[in-house]
Enzyme design. Structure first.
Site, short mmCIF file in Angstrom:
data_model
loop_
_atom_site.label_atom_id
_atom_site.label_comp_id
_atom_site.label_asym_id
_atom_site.label_seq_id
_atom_site.Cartn_x
_atom_site.Cartn_y
_atom_site.Cartn_z
CE LYS A 192 -4.75 -9.02 8.63
NZ LYS A 192 -5.48 -10.06 7.88
N GLY A 244 0.91 -7.24 -0.10
CA GLY A 244 -0.49 -7.15 -0.49
C GLY A 244 -0.68 -6.08 -1.55
CD GLU A 247 -7.45 0.35 -2.47
OE1 GLU A 247 -7.49 -0.70 -3.13
OE2 GLU A 247 -8.42 0.87 -1.93
CD GLU A 266 6.00 -8.81 -2.80
OE1 GLU A 266 5.38 -8.23 -3.73
OE2 GLU A 266 5.83 -9.99 -2.49
CB CYS A 300 2.95 -9.91 -6.25
SG CYS A 300 4.22 -10.96 -5.57
CD GLU A 397 -1.23 -7.06 -8.63
OE1 GLU A 397 -1.65 -6.32 -7.74
OE2 GLU A 397 -0.22 -7.79 -8.51
P1 NAI Z 1 -5.18 -6.59 0.49
O1 NAI Z 1 -3.99 -5.77 0.27
O2 NAI Z 1 -6.42 -5.91 0.98
O3 NAI Z 1 -4.86 -7.75 1.56
C1 NAI Z 1 -3.58 -8.15 1.96
C2 NAI Z 1 -3.52 -8.21 3.48
O4 NAI Z 1 -3.67 -6.91 4.03
C3 NAI Z 1 -4.60 -9.05 4.13
O5 NAI Z 1 -4.05 -9.72 5.22
C4 NAI Z 1 -5.60 -8.02 4.62
O6 NAI Z 1 -6.38 -8.43 5.70
C5 NAI Z 1 -4.69 -6.89 5.03
N1 NAI Z 1 -5.28 -5.56 5.05
C6 NAI Z 1 -6.33 -5.08 4.31
N2 NAI Z 1 -6.55 -3.79 4.62
C7 NAI Z 1 -5.63 -3.43 5.53
C8 NAI Z 1 -5.35 -2.21 6.22
N3 NAI Z 1 -6.03 -1.11 6.01
N4 NAI Z 1 -4.33 -2.20 7.09
C9 NAI Z 1 -3.59 -3.31 7.29
N5 NAI Z 1 -3.82 -4.48 6.69
C10 NAI Z 1 -4.84 -4.56 5.82
O7 NAI Z 1 -5.48 -7.37 -0.83
P2 NAI Z 1 -6.88 -8.04 -1.30
O8 NAI Z 1 -8.00 -7.09 -1.07
O9 NAI Z 1 -6.96 -9.36 -0.68
O10 NAI Z 1 -6.65 -8.16 -2.87
C11 NAI Z 1 -6.91 -7.06 -3.72
C12 NAI Z 1 -5.86 -6.97 -4.80
O11 NAI Z 1 -4.59 -6.72 -4.21
C13 NAI Z 1 -5.63 -8.22 -5.61
O12 NAI Z 1 -6.53 -8.35 -6.66
C14 NAI Z 1 -4.24 -8.00 -6.10
O13 NAI Z 1 -4.27 -7.14 -7.22
C15 NAI Z 1 -3.57 -7.30 -4.96
N6 NAI Z 1 -2.80 -8.24 -4.12
C16 NAI Z 1 -1.47 -8.31 -4.29
C17 NAI Z 1 -0.74 -9.23 -3.58
C18 NAI Z 1 0.71 -9.35 -3.74
O14 NAI Z 1 1.26 -10.40 -3.46
N7 NAI Z 1 1.41 -8.33 -4.14
C19 NAI Z 1 -1.37 -10.16 -2.65
C20 NAI Z 1 -2.79 -9.96 -2.49
C21 NAI Z 1 -3.44 -9.04 -3.23
#
Ligand code: NAI
Length: 790
Positions: A192, A244, A247, A266, A300, A397
């Site tokens: 996804k 991601g 949280e 990660e 990240c 972050e």
């Molecule tokens: P997110 O963690 O919500 O999104 C990442 C992925 O997880 C997306 O595909 C999303 O649809 C999916 N997702 C969201 N909720 C989920 C759930 N309950 N179960 C399974 N999958 C789920 O990140 P978001 O909201 O886009 O960004 C928020 C913050 O997260 C950013 O500001 C950053 O600090 C951090 N982040 C870190 C990343 C990294 O590479 N370590 C990448 C993206 C965000």
């Protein structure tokens, strides 16, 4: 006008990349996309779509299907259906498909790069020169692994159906990091993509069609967090690989606790960028451009905390501001742009909010005088100085082009500041002294350390975090292990409560003298805080002795003692081997009396065998101690990456009940061998073994606190261990309830968890009971990148 004046007054003209190929591709699909399931394109079951747009203009690019649970179910079914045939292929056949993917990515490189930039807002320079070439490299590298997998991983099997959830910051690259190792190891996939950036994943689905990938091996379902959640919860998924936010990582851990799903995470970071006074300051400034302004800081492992040695702080700040003033912010398709658009309005607002909060907490905010485009989502490169280490902008972050700067005086202070975070993804160290940089690198709690460089990635070098940055590695040999499992582990029967002594003839020795054992904490025998003991009975229900009932306070004391003993992990591997040999020697000297006592609980035959096998296990891990070594990678740039095995830290261990001695050693020894310190809860049915253990430890050279023993009720003590925020790992051998508790309650600080997955493991079998697989769990890999060359 002199040449130099002319040079200085020269302006950049626009150098836009033409998006027409990508637009034509969108048009060909009618700007509306369903899912790629079972090799065909499917409309969403509930008929819902969402828009994906270009963050640099706000213009809509396409409608994309919003995945429902029914869609996820269909995709998992397709992946399951494809699994057997995919696994029947030879490694060579799978290698051909991965090779074909690499070739197609290269052939369509420009279109993919433009599409990525349109959907994400990152500068075309980056998607063209970094993201897409790395995607191709990842598929080539893993084509190689597919080819040689059987030779290199005998006895391993694929996990099965993998659910993969990726973020929006490197959409296609994260897809490659996930899909390439999964396919190379014989798994099938449901992926996804993130809701802001689904387009390149859909373009990749088309590549799967073009190369004739067997149907169902790769399935792409678009959607938001709810779609991700449905994938995580689907019982037919064997493993979840996620990149991601921390949280959501926690939510995934919680949602999978009551299952056997493997999870690799990660997550976020707050990586330090440490500049010492002897560093090449111009190099360090240029590094920062990549460190924090690459991809608008939405990385990240961004070097988001600048730690400057006080003596050069002013000079470095001036140089940095001068360089920041030359950064060009603007339309991402312009080839001469350094900083593009922020991916989405919520992300932009988050950056703005955090920066405001940082300023309110005392930081000084500096931004160059750059003019931002009149439309689209942009944020100026930003330097926050005088940041207090406890400020939100030093701890959280930001995921934007914002650098939080602090100063330090000594290398020790630099290390303390650098490690003062819940994260541990990456770090950069700048110093011309090889001693300083490598010494500091060794002390940093981070999965990747770049010396005099930053943000270097390669498929051959594992990438991943320590602590709350997650666990598991992507890339390299260790990345493959995330998608493989030993056959013996998969086939192990379910653990059923069996009476102790099942493995031997129940022949009971003479009743032993009634004894009261103590807890063993920090190298000392101590009474339990509760003041209670529980009776321990033998096979014929006769009283064997009393064992202390440990409680929360005892566990806390034991964790503190274990933490204080962390110097164990810094001793040489030769020393650790010597200590383990010495423990074996002492166990051997007492083997008769220990076996005699143990026989009352497990029968004479098993008792004798446990003691014999434990001595052998000690010898094995003494042997492994100086042989479980890292590697030196040769990525295709002028750097070496030194992959070091490091201890995870301090671990809590719930030991098997039915093999009180051998079970204890089988779990505790790999941890000790790797340099971890341990708080162990010995067999609940025969906790008296603790006395034999500490008597052996006391006469050996094992430092006090390296192993602590707290007897009592496993389920109660596990809860305290799992919730303890100063423990790094939990290993739990037990039934379904214990395994689920270990996973669910350790979510707080995202401890690494190992469980037997409710299976009964045969510790008498050396193939299962010891070796590399255990050591891989007891270690985490740190890659230290060191540049070299002319
Ligand atoms: P997110 O963690 O919500 O999104 C990442 C992925 O997880 C997306 O595909 C999303 O649809 C999916 N997702 C969201 N909720 C989920 C759930 N309950 N179960 C399974 N999958 C789920 O990140 P978001 O909201 O886009 O960004 C928020 C913050 O997260 C950013 O500001 C950053 O600090 C951090 N982040 C870190 C990343 C990294 O590479 N370590 C990448 C993206 C965000």
């Amino acid at each position: 006008m002199s040449v130099i004046e002319k040079f200085r007054t020269m302006e950049y003209g626009p150098a836009p990349e033409d998006p027409k190929e990508s637009m034509a591709w969108l048009e060909r699909h009618g700007r509306r996309f369903g899912y790629f399931i079972g090799g065909t394109w499917k409309a969403p079951a509930e008929g819902k779509y969402f828009e994906t747009s270009d963050p640099s203009t706000g213009e809509k690019l396409a409608d994309v299907a919003q995945g429902s649970t029914a869609d996820v179910v269909a995709a998992v079914k397709a992946a399951r259906g494809a699994l057997a045939n995919w696994q029947k292929l030879t490694g060579h056949q799978r290698a051909r498909y991965l090779y074909a993917m690499a070739r197609q990515v290269q052939k369509h490189a420009r279109r993919l790069a433009v599409l990525e930039t349109l959907d994400n807002g990152k500068p075309i320079r980056e998607s063209r020169d970094i993201d897409i070439p790395l995607v191709a490299r990842h598929f080539y590298y893993h084509a190689g692994w597919a080819q040689i997998l059987n030779q290199e991983f005998p006895g391993y099997a694929a996990c099965g159906v993998i659910g993969q959830i990726i973020p929006w910051n490197f959409p296609l690259l994260m897809l490659a990091w996930k899909i390439a190792p999964a396919l190379a190891t014989g798994n099938t996939v449901v992926l996804k993509p993130a809701e802001y950036t689904p387009l390149t994943a859909l373009a990749f689905a088309e590549i799967c069609e073009e190369i004739g990938l067997p149907r169902g091996v790769v399935n792409i379902v678009t959607g938001d967090g709810a779609t991700g959640e449905a994938l995580v919860k689907h019982p037919g998924v064997d493993k979840i690989a996620f990149t991601g936010s921390t949280e959501v990582g926690r939510a995934i851990r919680r949602a999978t606790a009551n299952s056997r799903k493997r999870v690799s995470l990660e997550l976020g970071g707050k990586s330090p960028y440490i500049v010492f006074e002897d560093a090449d300051l111009d190099g360090a400034v240029e590094g920062l451009v990549d460190g924090i302004w690459f991809n608008q800081g939405q990385v990240c492992c961004a070097g988001s905390r600048l730690l400057m040695q006080e003596s050069i702080a002013e000079k470095l700040t001036k140089k940095l501001q001068a360089r920041m003033s030359t950064l060009r912010v603007g339309a991402p398709l312009d080839k001469a742009i350094d900083i593009g658009a922020i991916v989405a309005r919520v992300q932009l607002e988050r950056i703005e909010r955090l920066v405001k909060q940082g300023v309110a907490e005392g930081a000084t905010c500096w931004q160059p005088e750059v003019v931002l485009p009149s439309r689209g989502l942009y944020y100026k490169p930003t330097l926050l100085s005088n940041v207090h280490p406890a400020s939100i902008v030093a701890q959280q972050e930001i995921f934007g082009p914002v650098l939080a700067a602090m100063t330090f005086r000594t290398p020790k202070e630099a290390v303390d500041l650098a490690n003062n975070t819940v994260y541990g993804l990456a770090a950069s160290v700048w110093s011309e002294s090889v001693n300083v940089s490598l010494q500091v690198a060794a002390q940093l709690k981070a999965g990747v350390v770049w010396v005099n460089s930053t943000n270097l990635f390669d498929a051959s070098c594992g990438f991943g975090g320590y602590r709350e940055s997650g666990y598991g590695r992507e890339g390299g040999r260790e990345g493959l292990l995330e998608y493989l499992e030993p056959e013996w582990f998969r086939k192990a029967p379910a653990l059923r409560a069996k009476p102790a002594g099942k493995n031997g003839k129940t022949e009971i020795a003479n009743p032993t003298i009634d004894r009261t054992v103590k807890l063993y904490i920090g190298g000392k025998q101590v009474r339990p805080d509760s003041g209670y003991s529980i009776e321990v009975r033998g096979l014929k229900k006769e009283l064997l002795g009393e064992s202390p009932l440990g409680n929360r306070k005892d566990i806390r004391n034991a964790v503190e003692a274990a933490r204080k003993a962390e110097a164990w992990g810094k001793t040489t591997t030769h020393n650790r081997a010597q200590v383990l040999y010495y423990v074996a020697e002492n166990l051997s000297q007492r083997s008769k009396e220990i076996a005699e006592r143990l026989s009352a609980a497990v029968g004479k035959k098993q008792a004798g065998e446990e003691v014999r096998a434990s001595i052998e296990r000690l010898f094995s891990y003494a042997g492994w101690a100086d042989k479980f070594e890292g590697a030196v990678h040769n990525p295709p740039m002028r750097s070496i990456a030194i992959a070091m095995n490091e201890a995870v830290g301090t671990a809590g261990v719930i030991c098997p009940t039915d093999m009180p001695l051998l079970g204890f050693f089988s779990l505790v020894l790999p941890l000790l061998c790797a340099g971890n310190t341990v708080v162990a809860v010995p067999s609940e049915t025969y906790p008296l073994i603790a006395a034999d253990l500490y008597q052996v430890f006391e006469t050996s050279d094992l430092p006090g606190g390296a192993v602590n023993l707290v007897t009592g009720r496993a389920s109660e003590l596990l809860k305290v261990l799992a919730e303890h925020d100063d423990l790094d790992a939990i290993w739990c051998y037990g039934d379904a309830e214990l395994c689920a508790t270990a996973k669910a309650l350790s979510v707080g600080n995202l401890k690494q968890v190992w469980t037997n997955e409710r299976r009964a493991l045969d510790f008498f079998d050396a193939q299962q009971g010891e070796g590399r697989w255990w050591l891989e769990h007891a270690n985490q890999v740190k890659n230290i990148w060191v540049p070299y060359g002319e």
